[in-house]
Motif scaffolding. Structure first.
Motif, PDB file in Angstrom:
ATOM      1  N   LEU A 248      40.335 -34.803  16.617  1.00  0.00           N
ATOM      2  CA  LEU A 248      41.468 -35.699  16.843  1.00  0.00           C
ATOM      3  C   LEU A 248      42.634 -34.943  17.469  1.00  0.00           C
ATOM      4  CD1 LEU A 248      43.049 -38.366  16.436  1.00  0.00           C
ATOM      5  CD2 LEU A 248      43.491 -37.623  14.089  1.00  0.00           C
TER       6      LEU A 248
ATOM      7  N   HIS B 177      39.010 -33.114  11.890  1.00  0.00           N
ATOM      8  CA  HIS B 177      40.401 -33.386  12.258  1.00  0.00           C
ATOM      9  C   HIS B 177      40.775 -32.655  13.542  1.00  0.00           C
ATOM     10  CE1 HIS B 177      43.654 -35.553   9.992  1.00  0.00           C
ATOM     11  NE2 HIS B 177      44.335 -35.113  11.030  1.00  0.00           N
TER      12      HIS B 177
ATOM     13  N   ASN C 220      36.770 -44.305  17.794  1.00  0.00           N
ATOM     14  CA  ASN C 220      38.222 -44.483  17.906  1.00  0.00           C
ATOM     15  C   ASN C 220      38.817 -45.062  16.629  1.00  0.00           C
ATOM     16  OD1 ASN C 220      38.775 -43.629  20.741  1.00  0.00           O
ATOM     17  ND2 ASN C 220      37.291 -45.234  21.198  1.00  0.00           N
TER      18      ASN C 220
ATOM     19  N   PHE D 176      38.964 -42.239  14.142  1.00  0.00           N
ATOM     20  CA  PHE D 176      40.137 -41.394  14.348  1.00  0.00           C
ATOM     21  C   PHE D 176      41.366 -42.024  13.695  1.00  0.00           C
ATOM     22  CE2 PHE D 176      39.211 -38.640  18.379  1.00  0.00           C
ATOM     23  CZ  PHE D 176      38.259 -37.941  17.658  1.00  0.00           C
TER      24      PHE D 176
ATOM     25  N   GLU E  47      43.555 -40.472  10.492  1.00  0.00           N
ATOM     26  CA  GLU E  47      45.001 -40.246  10.482  1.00  0.00           C
ATOM     27  C   GLU E  47      45.645 -40.822   9.238  1.00  0.00           C
ATOM     28  OE1 GLU E  47      47.329 -39.638  14.467  1.00  0.00           O
ATOM     29  OE2 GLU E  47      46.391 -41.617  14.457  1.00  0.00           O
TER      30      GLU E  47
END
Length: 359
Positions: free
Chosen positions: A49, A46, A329, A332, A336
């Motif tokens: 990110l 995390h 991507n 990520f 989230e």
């Protein structure tokens, strides 16, 4: 010893909020005590990110994220004694430190008085070049910060141990958790699921704390003894004074007050998830129960090696989903949404060389 710089390639965040994209760059030439490795697997943390999006306000660009690195040695400097070509090795969140302060001398390099050099987004202590991480084909690190991957540890799943693993193992060891200890874990994500596995592996009685009962089956499957629903006021009241250590893995601003009465006298709630502000906290349960709230970063290099050896002996591994480099991507975005159980790992064999890059 190689005297040339290593031309390599990876994926980088070019600016705050931008999608990661292919990036060609150079690694430093080998110094006498350096290890060069080919990266085989890279965990997705995390923190990667947050850094890519400058959520903490101190990111620099362009940056190649990744501080959960498993690879194979391809070259070593003439002063390297611990590793040789072909060894399976790992690198975590640190690539260097001063090596002479009191903290470094006692194996707490993560607390280096001069500040450790981060694996990515840091500054090389000699050249002042920005460091780049594991979303790449190769990395060069001084041997003191290279870890040996024990035989029998699954290389394809081991990478998250280098951050999620040591971030949760370190407080368990710092606060002396073992058989008979009572450990609570707030949150069941990438950090939380490792906290459960490691605490159970150390012989503790483990309780997962979650706002809903939905994760009970997962918690028990990971090794927890029970799930405590934090929104159930009766259940929380019955659990008062029931924990020696609570590991808080929640990665955003939240309220600690419901959890403080759960600590026994001299119990500790340790924050390992949120970097930044928390909701206002009452001192009453701290004063009346001689309880503590603490923070903990990763552990030192010796403790991280201890963790890898412990996990190999106990066959403790993260629950992972393997992805290709070009899926980062989307990973990520899924991270989230908490749409992963429980960590992504990039198979770096999927990283293809841009036309302009050569090694």
């Amino acid at each position: 010893m190689a005297s040339f710089r290593y031309k390599t390639f990876g994926y980088a965040a070019p600016s705050a909020g931008a999608r990661l994209q292919p990036f060609s760059f150079e690694r430093r030439a080998l110094r006498p005590n350096d290890v060069a490795m080919e990266i085989l697997y890279a965990g997705v943390c995390h923190s990667d990110l947050h850094w890519a999006r400058n959520d903490w306000g101190w990111s620099n660009y362009p940056v190649v994220p990744g501080h959960e690195i498993v690879g194979r040695v391809i070259a070593v400097g003439p002063e390297v004694t611990r590793f040789k070509a072909g060894d399976h090795v790992a690198v975590g969140c640190m690539a260097d430190s001063c090596q002479h302060c009191d903290q470094c001398r006692k194996g707490e390099e993560q607390l280096c008085r001069e500040g450790n050099t981060m694996t990515y987004g840091g500054l090389d202590r000699i050249t002042q070049e920005m460091t780049h991480g594991g979303y790449s084909k190769h990395v060069v690190v001084r041997q003191e910060f290279v870890l040996r991957v024990p035989d029998g540890l699954d290389l394809s799943r081991a990478a998250p141990l280098l951050c999620a693993g040591i971030t949760t193992y370190s407080p368990l060891r710092t606060w002396g958790i073992g058989p008979g200890s009572r450990v609570g874990v707030i949150g069941l994500g990438g950090l939380g699921h490792m906290a459960v596995k490691l605490a159970a592996g150390l012989g503790a009685q483990v309780t997962v704390m979650s706002r809903t009962p939905d994760k009970k089956a997962d918690a028990l499957a990971l090794g927890a003894d029970r799930l405590l629903v934090s929104t159930d006021l009766d259940a929380m009241a019955q659990a008062a004074n029931g924990f020696d250590l609570i590991i808080d893995t929640v990665p955003n601003k939240h309220d600690l007050n419901p959890y403080l009465p759960l600590l026994d006298v001299d119990g500790t709630l340790v924050i390992v998830g949120q970097v930044g502000p928390l909701d206002e906290m009452s001192s009453v349960p701290l004063l009346l129960g001689r309880r503590r709230v603490a923070g903990s970063p990763i552990g030192g290099i010796a403790q991280t090696q201890e963790l890898l050896d412990f996990c190999a002996r106990k066959n403790i591994l993260p629950e992972t989903e393997t992805i290709r480099m070009d899926e980062i991507n989307e990973a990520f975005e899924r991270m989230e949404r908490s749409d992963v159980r429980y960590r992504f790992v990039i198979d770096m064999a999927s990283l293809t060389e841009p036309a302009e890059a050569t090694l």
